[in-house]
Scaffold this active site. Structure first.
Site, PDB file in Angstrom:
ATOM      1  N   TYR A  92       0.858  -1.189   0.000  1.00  0.00           N
ATOM      2  CA  TYR A  92       0.000   0.000   0.000  1.00  0.00           C
ATOM      3  C   TYR A  92       0.892   1.237   0.000  1.00  0.00           C
ATOM      4  O   TYR A  92       1.933   1.234  -0.648  1.00  0.00           O
ATOM      5  CB  TYR A  92      -0.986  -0.044   1.178  1.00  0.00           C
ATOM      6  CG  TYR A  92      -2.182   0.832   0.890  1.00  0.00           C
ATOM      7  CD1 TYR A  92      -3.009   0.590  -0.202  1.00  0.00           C
ATOM      8  CD2 TYR A  92      -2.468   1.945   1.677  1.00  0.00           C
ATOM      9  CE1 TYR A  92      -4.084   1.412  -0.501  1.00  0.00           C
ATOM     10  CE2 TYR A  92      -3.541   2.772   1.392  1.00  0.00           C
ATOM     11  CZ  TYR A  92      -4.340   2.499   0.291  1.00  0.00           C
ATOM     12  OH  TYR A  92      -5.384   3.322  -0.008  1.00  0.00           O
ATOM     13  N   ARG A 145      -9.225  10.620  -8.004  1.00  0.00           N
ATOM     14  CA  ARG A 145      -8.348  11.333  -7.078  1.00  0.00           C
ATOM     15  C   ARG A 145      -7.534  10.319  -6.284  1.00  0.00           C
ATOM     16  O   ARG A 145      -7.705  10.137  -5.092  1.00  0.00           O
ATOM     17  CB  ARG A 145      -9.184  12.224  -6.157  1.00  0.00           C
ATOM     18  CG  ARG A 145      -8.448  13.378  -5.532  1.00  0.00           C
ATOM     19  CD  ARG A 145      -8.740  13.474  -4.058  1.00  0.00           C
ATOM     20  NE  ARG A 145      -8.268  12.278  -3.340  1.00  0.00           N
ATOM     21  CZ  ARG A 145      -8.493  12.044  -2.058  1.00  0.00           C
ATOM     22  NH1 ARG A 145      -9.213  12.849  -1.342  1.00  0.00           N
ATOM     23  NH2 ARG A 145      -8.018  10.946  -1.467  1.00  0.00           N
ATOM     24  N   LYS A 163      -5.875  -2.054  -0.496  1.00  0.00           N
ATOM     25  CA  LYS A 163      -6.610  -1.769   0.729  1.00  0.00           C
ATOM     26  C   LYS A 163      -7.278  -3.031   1.277  1.00  0.00           C
ATOM     27  O   LYS A 163      -7.269  -3.289   2.487  1.00  0.00           O
ATOM     28  CB  LYS A 163      -7.661  -0.706   0.459  1.00  0.00           C
ATOM     29  CG  LYS A 163      -8.007   0.127   1.658  1.00  0.00           C
ATOM     30  CD  LYS A 163      -8.012   1.605   1.309  1.00  0.00           C
ATOM     31  CE  LYS A 163      -7.730   2.447   2.519  1.00  0.00           C
ATOM     32  NZ  LYS A 163      -7.691   3.881   2.221  1.00  0.00           N
ATOM     33  N   GLU A 234     -13.642   5.013  -2.149  1.00  0.00           N
ATOM     34  CA  GLU A 234     -12.203   5.305  -2.065  1.00  0.00           C
ATOM     35  C   GLU A 234     -11.741   6.181  -3.222  1.00  0.00           C
ATOM     36  O   GLU A 234     -11.971   5.870  -4.393  1.00  0.00           O
ATOM     37  CB  GLU A 234     -11.426   3.979  -2.080  1.00  0.00           C
ATOM     38  CG  GLU A 234      -9.946   4.125  -1.816  1.00  0.00           C
ATOM     39  CD  GLU A 234      -9.641   4.475  -0.365  1.00  0.00           C
ATOM     40  OE1 GLU A 234      -8.594   5.080  -0.114  1.00  0.00           O
ATOM     41  OE2 GLU A 234     -10.453   4.133   0.515  1.00  0.00           O
ATOM     42  N   ASP A 235     -11.094   7.289  -2.884  1.00  0.00           N
ATOM     43  CA  ASP A 235     -10.409   8.150  -3.852  1.00  0.00           C
ATOM     44  C   ASP A 235     -11.329   8.687  -4.947  1.00  0.00           C
ATOM     45  O   ASP A 235     -10.971   8.711  -6.132  1.00  0.00           O
ATOM     46  CB  ASP A 235      -9.205   7.413  -4.454  1.00  0.00           C
ATOM     47  CG  ASP A 235      -8.064   7.294  -3.450  1.00  0.00           C
ATOM     48  OD1 ASP A 235      -8.174   7.887  -2.369  1.00  0.00           O
ATOM     49  OD2 ASP A 235      -7.079   6.610  -3.746  1.00  0.00           O
ATOM     50  N   ASP A 257     -13.522   6.106   3.345  1.00  0.00           N
ATOM     51  CA  ASP A 257     -12.305   6.069   4.151  1.00  0.00           C
ATOM     52  C   ASP A 257     -11.525   7.373   4.043  1.00  0.00           C
ATOM     53  O   ASP A 257     -10.902   7.803   5.013  1.00  0.00           O
ATOM     54  CB  ASP A 257     -11.426   4.890   3.732  1.00  0.00           C
ATOM     55  CG  ASP A 257     -10.243   4.709   4.662  1.00  0.00           C
ATOM     56  OD1 ASP A 257     -10.469   4.597   5.878  1.00  0.00           O
ATOM     57  OD2 ASP A 257      -9.093   4.706   4.184  1.00  0.00           O
ATOM     58  N   ASP A 258     -11.538   8.028   2.885  1.00  0.00           N
ATOM     59  CA  ASP A 258     -10.812   9.279   2.733  1.00  0.00           C
ATOM     60  C   ASP A 258     -11.387  10.365   3.638  1.00  0.00           C
ATOM     61  O   ASP A 258     -10.659  11.248   4.093  1.00  0.00           O
ATOM     62  CB  ASP A 258     -10.873   9.767   1.277  1.00  0.00           C
ATOM     63  CG  ASP A 258     -10.289   8.760   0.316  1.00  0.00           C
ATOM     64  OD1 ASP A 258      -9.153   8.322   0.545  1.00  0.00           O
ATOM     65  OD2 ASP A 258     -10.968   8.395  -0.661  1.00  0.00           O
ATOM     66  N   ASN A 397      -0.408  12.054   1.146  1.00  0.00           N
ATOM     67  CA  ASN A 397       0.249  10.877   0.575  1.00  0.00           C
ATOM     68  C   ASN A 397       0.420  11.052  -0.927  1.00  0.00           C
ATOM     69  O   ASN A 397      -0.354  11.784  -1.545  1.00  0.00           O
ATOM     70  CB  ASN A 397      -0.602   9.626   0.834  1.00  0.00           C
ATOM     71  CG  ASN A 397      -0.326   9.009   2.188  1.00  0.00           C
ATOM     72  OD1 ASN A 397       0.821   8.878   2.584  1.00  0.00           O
ATOM     73  ND2 ASN A 397      -1.378   8.640   2.901  1.00  0.00           N
TER      74      ASN A 397
END
Length: 539
Positions: A92, A145, A163, A234-235, A257-258, A397
């Site tokens: 990850y 993203r 993940k 996610e993203d 999660d973001d 990140n």
């Protein structure tokens, strides 16, 4: 019926490779297909360590591990669990960032489901092609993203794959119950559109009502096929992530999660920092560098945690400030999105981050800008001048996007910073002291959330579950670790930490009546018993 011969050796779930016992090989049609020596699982793990040890490039290590996952799942997870602190950065962040950028160039065996918008109206039939019928966890992205790297299209699939591997490694969620998915709605990244090796749709990203209808069809199909499933978003870009979560959070078991995982791990770091500074949460003020969904998610969870400690929600939100590319978010600005408005306050406009620190006097700064080096020397020195123990959290990140390094934070604050970052940094020697930087990695949160949902079959994921998770993470840090500057539990013990956090979350799920199973006498024992162990299945 158990597969035999070459078919068995190409089944990643049942394949043992060189660990098939000699006495079973004739029955399974494997004689002559394997070397005559029979390994133990421990010997196989040692061999993988040796193979990785001769590789200097982390992307090559990532690829070796990906190939291992595709051919021998048990050995893959056993290897990762043998040294999680070493392997998590390989499968990850930060290595997955480079892997996603080059995903279409390095693809070996495809993993997960790719659902293109050109299949709109047929998604349920595509999803039904997945061989496992008891899926409990989906991590889904539309690739717009990815980390701090932007629009990577279908190359973002590396994120759901990585993940979900950590769901298993850290908290024991059985891999058969997990499903990575990429929604391909096109890409606006011209580099990929021009790349002959790009594997996604060669069209601009879909927006508006057609996009929303696509998401709705996806959610409905998942509910029909996997009714006990939890969806982790996610993203996604901010302008999709926030409304998607708002639309579905009270309808299905889901979270982002973001937004929520990042918020929980940041709150856990703050709880840890306050154990060092001996201060109260309600006495803190935070200034965020970045005004997207991660910033507002953290700010809102901090605010709700402050409410639990006795102040009103408006007063709590007033202690959280946002600063983006256009300066301090104040009420006079005309470019404030609806989700940012609770944190746009009545104040003079400011275009300088240092000036904002001087006037607002935050006790902590949190970087979620994805722009490197913005926590420069002037920023850190200003924070250190107005705070005895300034909280410095550059959370962007991958490592190349971090707002500052651990060494910079400690050096410019004369060793007084309470530091945590989104990507890992090595220990820092300053004078006669060694500081161990903490990594505010969502891995402390989302695997535990997954195991808690699995153990309880929760019908919803709620905000207070993330506050409980943050508290549970912080309480695991020992005094010796706090003395070294560490505010998160060591990652080498992530399994025990995750199971502890999962048990705490599960208690809250049962207390709130959100569980769809009977409450066991010992929640922690139930979770421990359910956790996946990398043991070869019988064949």
């Amino acid at each position: 019926m158990t597969a035999t011969g070459p078919t068995l050796l190409h089944d990643p779930v049942h394949n043992r490779g060189s660990a098939f016992p000699l006495e079973d090989r004739a029955r399974l049609g494997l004689e002559g297909l394997l070397p005559p020596g029979a390994d133990t699982l421990a010997t196989q793990i040692a061999r993988v360590h040796l193979q990785l040890g001769v590789l200097e490039d982390d992307l090559q290590k990532y690829l070796l591990l990906s190939d291992l996952q595709a051919r021998n799942e048990t050995l893959y997870y056993a290897t990762l669990m043998s040294d999680p602190a070493t392997f998590m950065p390989l499968v990850y962040t930060p290595t997955v960032g480079e892997a996603c950028q080059k995903f279409d160039h390095i693809l070996r065996a495809p993993r997960g489901l790719y659902l293109p918008i050109t299949a709109k109206g047929r998604l349920k039939s595509l999803i039904a092609n997945w061989p496992e019928k008891d899926v409990r966890f989906i991590v889904v992205t539309d690739g717009e993203r990815i980390l701090g790297l932007g629009d990577l299209g279908v190359n973002g699939m590396g994120i759901p794959v990585g993940k979900l591997a950590l769901y298993t490694v850290c908290a024991g969620v059985p891999p058969a119950m997990t499903l990575p998915i990429t929604l391909d709605v096109g890409t606006n990244n011209q580099t990929y559109l021009d790349d002959p090796l790009y594997l996604g749709l060669r069209q601009p990203r879909m927006r508006g009502e057609e996009y929303d209808a696509f998401i709705e069809e996806f959610v409905t199909a998942i509910g029909d096929l996997f009714p006990a499933c939890c969806i982790q978003w996610e993203d996604f870009a901010n302008f999709h992530a926030v409304p998607i979560l708002e639309r579905y959070k009270d309808r299905i078991c889901t979270y982002n999660d973001d937004i929520q995982g990042t918020a929980a791990v940041a709150l856990a770091g703050i709880y840890g920092a306050l154990r060092i500074s001996k201060q109260k949460l309600t006495d803190q003020t935070f200034l965020f560098l970045g005004g997207g969904s991660a910033a507002t998610g953290i700010a809102e969870l901090i605010s709700e945690a402050m409410v639990l400690e006795g102040i009103g929600i408006e007063e709590a939100r007033a202690r959280n400030w946002l600063f983006d590319v256009n300066g301090l978010m104040v009420t006079s600005r005309t470019d404030i999105a609806a989700f940012q408005k609770p944190f746009a306050h009545d104040h003079a406009a400011l275009a300088s981050f240092v000036e904002a620190i001087e006037q607002i006097k935050p006790t902590g700064i949190i970087g979620v800008s994805t722009v490197p080096k913005l926590f420069n020397q002037a920023v850190i020195e200003t924070m250190a001048r107005i705070n005895d123990r300034p909280i410095i959290f550059p959370y962007s990140n991958p490592t190349s996007r971090s707002e500052c390094t651990a060494e910079e934070a400690y050096k410019w604050s004369e060793g007084r910073a309470i530091f945590a970052s989104g990507s890992p940094f090595q220990p820092v020697r300053l004078g006669d002291r060694t500081f161990i930087p903490g990594q505010g990695n969502n891995v402390y949160i989302f695997p535990a959330m997954g195991m808690a949902v699995l153990a309880t079959q929760a019908s919803r994921v709620t905000e207070d579950m993330f506050i409980v998770a943050a508290q549970a993470v912080a309480e695991l840090v020992t005094q010796d670790e706090l003395d070294s500057g560490l505010i998160y539990p060591p990652q080498h013990d992530i399994r025990n930490a995750s199971l502890h956090v999962a048990a705490r979350i599960a208690e809250r799920i049962f207390d709130k009546g959100l569980a769809r199973v009977e409450r066991p006498a010992d929640i922690a024992a139930r979770i421990e018993a359910m956790a996946y162990q990398p043991i070869y299945p019988e064949v």
